[in-house]
Design an enzyme around this catalytic site. Structure first.
Site, mmCIF file in Angstrom:
data_model
loop_
_atom_site.group_PDB
_atom_site.id
_atom_site.type_symbol
_atom_site.label_atom_id
_atom_site.label_comp_id
_atom_site.label_asym_id
_atom_site.label_seq_id
_atom_site.Cartn_x
_atom_site.Cartn_y
_atom_site.Cartn_z
ATOM 1 N N LYS A 56 -15.640 12.960 -12.044
ATOM 2 C CA LYS A 56 -16.407 12.303 -11.197
ATOM 3 C C LYS A 56 -16.032 12.272 -9.719
ATOM 4 O O LYS A 56 -14.937 12.032 -9.280
ATOM 5 C CB LYS A 56 -16.528 10.700 -11.329
ATOM 6 C CG LYS A 56 -17.731 10.237 -10.645
ATOM 7 C CD LYS A 56 -17.787 8.698 -10.399
ATOM 8 C CE LYS A 56 -16.732 8.051 -9.602
ATOM 9 N NZ LYS A 56 -17.180 8.383 -8.150
ATOM 10 N N THR B 208 -5.901 0.374 -4.939
ATOM 11 C CA THR B 208 -4.932 -0.256 -6.012
ATOM 12 C C THR B 208 -6.114 -1.219 -6.797
ATOM 13 O O THR B 208 -6.091 -1.237 -7.969
ATOM 14 C CB THR B 208 -3.950 -1.081 -5.435
ATOM 15 O OG1 THR B 208 -3.219 -0.186 -4.624
ATOM 16 C CG2 THR B 208 -3.350 -1.844 -6.665
ATOM 17 N N GLY C 175 -8.011 0.661 -9.410
ATOM 18 C CA GLY C 175 -7.143 1.189 -10.066
ATOM 19 C C GLY C 175 -6.986 0.014 -11.396
ATOM 20 O O GLY C 175 -6.922 0.346 -12.568
ATOM 21 N N GLU D 33 -2.959 6.666 -9.598
ATOM 22 C CA GLU D 33 -2.102 7.377 -8.287
ATOM 23 C C GLU D 33 -2.866 6.361 -7.270
ATOM 24 O O GLU D 33 -4.041 6.632 -6.870
ATOM 25 C CB GLU D 33 -2.377 8.911 -8.150
ATOM 26 C CG GLU D 33 -1.755 9.110 -6.636
ATOM 27 C CD GLU D 33 -1.867 10.625 -6.178
ATOM 28 O OE1 GLU D 33 -1.420 10.903 -5.122
ATOM 29 O OE2 GLU D 33 -3.011 11.080 -6.748
ATOM 30 N N CYS E 109 -2.772 8.308 1.212
ATOM 31 C CA CYS E 109 -2.147 7.327 0.199
ATOM 32 C C CYS E 109 -0.313 7.157 0.415
ATOM 33 O O CYS E 109 0.091 6.047 0.048
ATOM 34 C CB CYS E 109 -2.398 7.227 -1.156
ATOM 35 S SG CYS E 109 -1.790 8.794 -1.756
ATOM 36 N N GLU F 216 -2.779 -1.940 2.869
ATOM 37 C CA GLU F 216 -3.005 -0.442 3.105
ATOM 38 C C GLU F 216 -4.096 -0.167 3.979
ATOM 39 O O GLU F 216 -5.319 -0.763 3.548
ATOM 40 C CB GLU F 216 -3.099 0.272 1.862
ATOM 41 C CG GLU F 216 -3.429 2.021 2.221
ATOM 42 C CD GLU F 216 -3.701 2.596 0.991
ATOM 43 O OE1 GLU F 216 -3.202 3.999 0.825
ATOM 44 O OE2 GLU F 216 -4.054 2.013 -0.114
#
Length: 444
Positions: free
Chosen positions: A211, A266, A269, A287, A321, A405
């Site tokens: 995707k 994150t 994730g 990742e 990242c 981040e």
């Protein structure tokens, strides 16, 4: 704490650091890419097809916000079709049964085609993502080509082992492909992420459903057409463009997907991990984001440190990242470093990424742009000094701008006295993140 930033969103450039006369010229006369957008459908079982729903979504030029093309919007039904094709290609098709040498030859032919179409791929990457064309054409697409050649070289070198054992036993290991690999890639390095996901999976004999990020679907579709031209059998690689809550969630939770790999935030994730666990407990490779420190000691060459720290943060519009977004500088050289870092940031050339000599193009889209602005405002509200050379407020590394981040060109510069102080700050932030994760996911 001081922070510097260089931010751009065309056509309305409002804040940031850079040579905005260049950016202004880009607004008035944007370059029209010469490449044609030929592939906007889903790629399933070796064929370009419309989404089952017939829906499409626009992919935008980050420079202007104009629509580049309408792209097929895949969802649950399209993921089902793609996984079915990948499963058939794995269970019945030639790819995992093919000799490793032949798989290697196909990947090498693909690399040759990538090299041949370097400029077209780079143009699509810049047009859809906003990164400087020179970066895409001279660095990233050649890296993609090199990566596929690297993994092609591994295809026939994946061996099992004969293991010594006590007694009259024969112990042997065998490396086999996992099966159908689900892969979800982000928008910051679309082609490189495509290569990092596909390369090793294909070399090992797996089949794939990938995707793309909804912001940057074009280059993966173009490249996969070349992969089929190189001889890839139908169904081995399937590309579904779509959104995370629909296509991404369907892929992560699919019972017939044997492995999921995700690169992105994150928070997303965590969702991917939960979906993988709740379905068939498939292994997940994640990742995720980071807040990497860049530490400058008092014996450093300050000029070199400034340049390295600048690149570590501002490269790719700060959309990295592993960006060195927390710059810790020893108190003895702090003032000198800040002044030189400010001067370097002011010299940064920001503008139309298709123009020569441009170091930084626009952020990926208005959502990311506004997110970065919110972080900048929160930094000022928390007492940080914005690059204006005014009063510098130094405090513990607990501001949002220093902890979370940002994924943008915002460089936080923090003063420290000794290495133990830096390590303490890093440990505190890490423990805060772990504690937050535990509280969010603890079992009752």
């Amino acid at each position: 704490m001081i922070f510097l930033f260089g931010l751009m969103r065309l056509p309305s450039v409002g804040v940031g650091i850079g040579k905005y006369s260049t950016a202004a010229a880009a607004i008035e006369d944007p370059i029209t890419p010469s490449v044609k957008v030929n592939y906007t459908q889903l790629l399933i079982d070796g064929k370009f097809v419309d989404a089952a729903s017939g829906k499409t979504f626009p992919t935008l030029d980050p420079r202007t916000g104009n629509v580049i093309a309408q792209v097929a919007e895949g969802d649950l039904e399209d993921i089902n079709r793609a996984v079915s094709a990948a499963r058939k290609a794995f269970d019945e098709g030639p790819w995992p049964k093919m000799t490793a040498y032949e798989r290697s030859r196909i990947l090498l032919r693909f690399a040759d085609l990538l090299e041949k179409h370097n400029d077209e791929l780079a143009t699509l990457e810049t047009w859809d993502n906003g990164k400087p064309y020179e970066q895409a054409a001279k660095v990233e697409v050649p890296m993609v080509t090199r990566l596929f050649r690297y993994y092609a070289g591994w295809a026939d070198k994946i061996h099992g082992l004969t293991v010594p054992a006590d007694g009259p036993y024969h112990v042997q290991t065998l490396h086999e492909p996992v099966g159908v690999a689900g892969q979800i890639i982000p928008w910051n390095f679309p082609l490189l992420m495509y290569a990092w996901k596909l390369g090793p999976a294909l070399a090992c004999g797996n089949t794939i459903v990938l995707k793309t990020a909804e912001q940057t679907p074009l280059s993966a579709l173009y490249a996969t057409n070349l992969l089929h031209e190189a001889g890839l059998p139908p169904g081995v690689v399937n590309i579904v463009s779509g959104f995370g809550p629909t296509a991404g969630a369907a892929l992560a939770s699919h019972m017939d997907v044997d492995k999921i790999a995700f690169t992105g935030s994150t928070q997303t994730g965590k969702i991917i991990l939960q979906l993988a666990a709740k379905s068939n407990l498939k292994p997940a490779t994640l990742e995720l984001g980071g807040k990497s420190p860049f530490i400058v000691f008092d014996d450093a060459d300050v000029d070199q440190a400034v340049e390295l720290a600048h690149f570590a943060l501002f490269f790719n519009q700060g959309q990295c990242c592993c960006a060195g977004s927390r710059t810790f500088v020893h108190e003895r050289v702090y003032d000198e470093f800040v002044e030189k870092a400010k001067a370097r940031a002011i010299k940064r050339v920001v503008g139309d990424p298709f123009k020569g000599g441009i170091e930084q193009g626009p952020q990926i889209d208005s959502e990311q742009f506004e997110k970065i602005l919110r972080y900048i405002r929160s930094g000022v509200d928390s007492g940080a000094s914005l690059e204006a050379g005014g009063e510098r407020i130094v405090r513990r590394d607990d501001m949002l701008i220093a902890k979370e981040e940002i994924f943008g060109p915002v460089q936080s510069i923090l003063k420290f006295k000794d290495v133990d102080e830096v390590l303490k700050e890093l440990i505190i932030v890490t423990m805060d993140l772990l504690l937050g994760f535990y509280k969010e996911h603890r079992y009752s």
